[in-house]
Design a protein around this motif. Structure first.
Motif, PDB file in Angstrom:
ATOM      1  N   TYR A  29       0.915  -1.180   0.055  1.00 36.07           N
ATOM      2  CA  TYR A  29      -0.099   0.039  -0.077  1.00 36.07           C
ATOM      3  C   TYR A  29       0.871   1.347  -0.158  1.00 36.07           C
ATOM      4  CZ  TYR A  29      -4.015  -2.775   1.010  1.00 36.07           C
ATOM      5  OH  TYR A  29      -5.170  -3.781   1.057  1.00 36.07           O
ATOM      6  N   GLU A  30       0.645   2.010  -0.850  1.00 37.94           N
ATOM      7  CA  GLU A  30       1.292   3.421  -0.893  1.00 37.94           C
ATOM      8  C   GLU A  30       0.376   4.486  -1.613  1.00 37.94           C
ATOM      9  OE1 GLU A  30       4.055   1.762  -4.835  1.00 37.94           O
ATOM     10  OE2 GLU A  30       4.872   2.961  -3.176  1.00 37.94           O
ATOM     11  N   ASP A 114       9.741   0.399   3.625  1.00 39.11           N
ATOM     12  CA  ASP A 114      10.950   1.222   3.293  1.00 39.11           C
ATOM     13  C   ASP A 114      11.604   1.548   4.693  1.00 39.11           C
ATOM     14  OD1 ASP A 114       8.815   2.850   4.608  1.00 39.11           O
ATOM     15  OD2 ASP A 114       8.550   4.057   2.848  1.00 39.11           O
ATOM     16  N   CYS A 115      11.828   0.593   5.423  1.00 36.13           N
ATOM     17  CA  CYS A 115      12.495   0.962   6.716  1.00 36.13           C
ATOM     18  C   CYS A 115      14.008   1.008   6.394  1.00 36.13           C
ATOM     19  CB  CYS A 115      12.026   0.101   7.996  1.00 36.13           C
ATOM     20  SG  CYS A 115      12.213  -1.546   7.744  1.00 36.13           S
ATOM     21  N   ASN A 116      14.799   1.654   7.346  1.00 37.17           N
ATOM     22  CA  ASN A 116      16.246   1.461   7.184  1.00 37.17           C
ATOM     23  C   ASN A 116      16.723   1.516   8.490  1.00 37.17           C
ATOM     24  OD1 ASN A 116      18.555   1.738   5.846  1.00 37.17           O
ATOM     25  ND2 ASN A 116      18.868   3.839   5.905  1.00 37.17           N
ATOM     26  N   ASP A 140       5.872   4.733   1.927  1.00 41.12           N
ATOM     27  CA  ASP A 140       5.742   6.047   1.733  1.00 41.12           C
ATOM     28  C   ASP A 140       6.693   6.922   1.795  1.00 41.12           C
ATOM     29  OD1 ASP A 140       3.996   8.298   1.241  1.00 41.12           O
ATOM     30  OD2 ASP A 140       3.914   8.747   3.519  1.00 41.12           O
ATOM     31  N   ASN A 141       7.603   6.765   0.631  1.00 38.15           N
ATOM     32  CA  ASN A 141       8.784   7.705   0.298  1.00 38.15           C
ATOM     33  C   ASN A 141       9.551   7.695   1.450  1.00 38.15           C
ATOM     34  OD1 ASN A 141       7.816   8.413  -2.365  1.00 38.15           O
ATOM     35  ND2 ASN A 141       6.702  10.268  -1.662  1.00 38.15           N
ATOM     36  N   ARG A 147       4.058   6.849   9.112  1.00 38.85           N
ATOM     37  CA  ARG A 147       2.630   6.629   8.931  1.00 38.85           C
ATOM     38  C   ARG A 147       2.140   5.658   9.735  1.00 38.85           C
ATOM     39  NH1 ARG A 147       0.851   8.492   3.950  1.00 38.85           N
ATOM     40  NH2 ARG A 147      -1.291   8.175   4.700  1.00 38.85           N
ATOM     41  N   LEU A 148       2.812   4.583   9.994  1.00 41.51           N
ATOM     42  CA  LEU A 148       2.341   3.465  11.102  1.00 41.51           C
ATOM     43  C   LEU A 148       2.417   3.884  12.490  1.00 41.51           C
ATOM     44  CD1 LEU A 148       3.824   0.138   9.736  1.00 41.51           C
ATOM     45  CD2 LEU A 148       1.706   1.034   9.451  1.00 41.51           C
TER      46      LEU A 148
END
Length: 198
Positions: A29-30, A114-116, A140-141, A147-148
Motif C-alpha cells: 500500500y502506498e 521502506d524502513c532503514n 511512503d517515500n 505513517r504506522l
C-alpha cells in the motif's frame, strides 16, 4: 575447496528469500491507497475505543489491541504455534488440541517496507507465513514507519500486529485481507476504491 562451495550455498538461499520478500513488497500500500487504508483503520480504532466502556488510558488500550514494534510483533509470532492444515481444523474445536496455545494471536501484521536498515524486518515474512499470519506492506517515500506510528500515537513504528480481539478493528482488517475493501484500479495506478461507499 569444499568449504568455499558450502559457503556459497547460504548466499544463494539468501538471494532466494530476498527475491520472495521483494515480490511480497511489490504488492504494498502506498500513495492514496495507503492513505485510505490508514484512515479506515483509524476510524475503526476510534469506533472500537468508544464502544469499549473501559476507562483505560489511550496508550494502554492501544497496547491491548495491537502488538507495536518489531520486537513485540516478533515475540508474539514466536509464541504462536506454527500452523499446519490439521491445526487449522482443530482451532474450530478447542477440545481437539492437547498443547497449550498462546493466549495472544495476531490477525495480520502491518510492516513498513521502506524502513532503514532493512534487516530489522527481514525475518517477519518467513515467521508470519509459518504462523499463517498475513503481512500488509506499507511504503511512503521512506516514511512508512512514520505513517504506522501515527496510527498508534507514536513517532514511528516499523511493524504493528493486529491482535485477534473480535472488535470492529478485526472486521475491517479481515475485509482488507480478503481484498474486499481496497483494490488497485484497472489502469494500474495506486488509487484505491472503497467498496460499499459511494
Amino acid at each position: 575447496m569444499p568449504s568455499k562451495s558450502s559457503a556459497k550455498t547460504p548466499k544463494k538461499d539468501g538471494n532466494i528469500s530476498n527475491s520472495s520478500i521483494a515480490s511480497l513488497e511489490n504488492n504494498c500500500y502506498e500513495g492514496e491507497r495507503l492513505t485510505n487504508l490508514l484512515q479506515s483503520i483509524r476510524r475503526e480504532i476510534q469506533s472500537a475505543r468508544h464502544l469499549d466502556a473501559s476507562s483505560l488510558p489511550e496508550k494502554i488500550w492501544l497496547k491491548q489491541q495491537f502488538s507495536i514494534g518489531v520486537n513485540d510483533v516478533t515475540r508474539v509470532l514466536e509464541r504462536m504455534n506454527p500452523c499446519t492444515e490439521l491445526e487449522g481444523f482443530t482451532e474450530l474445536s478447542p477440545s481437539g488440541s492437547n498443547h497449550k496455545a498462546s493466549s495472544v494471536k495476531l490477525q495480520a501484521v502491518l510492516v513498513a517496507s521502506d524502513c532503514n536498515p532493512r534487516w530489522l524486518t527481514k525475518h517477519l515474512p518467513s515467521l508470519a507465513s509459518s504462523r499463517s499470519v498475513p503481512l500488509i506492506f506499507v511504503r511512503d517515500n521512506k516514511q512508512g514507519s512514520l505513517r504506522l506510528g501515527e496510527l498508534v500515537q507514536l513517532k514511528t513504528a516499523m511493524a504493528i500486529g493486529i491482535k485477534v480481539k473480535g472488535s470492529t478493528i478485526n472486521k475491517i482488517v479481515q475485509e482488507i485481507i480478503q481484498g474486499n475493501r481496497f483494490k488497485l484500479s484497472l489502469d494500474g495506478q495506486n488509487s484505491a476504491t472503497i467498496f460499499g461507499v459511494q
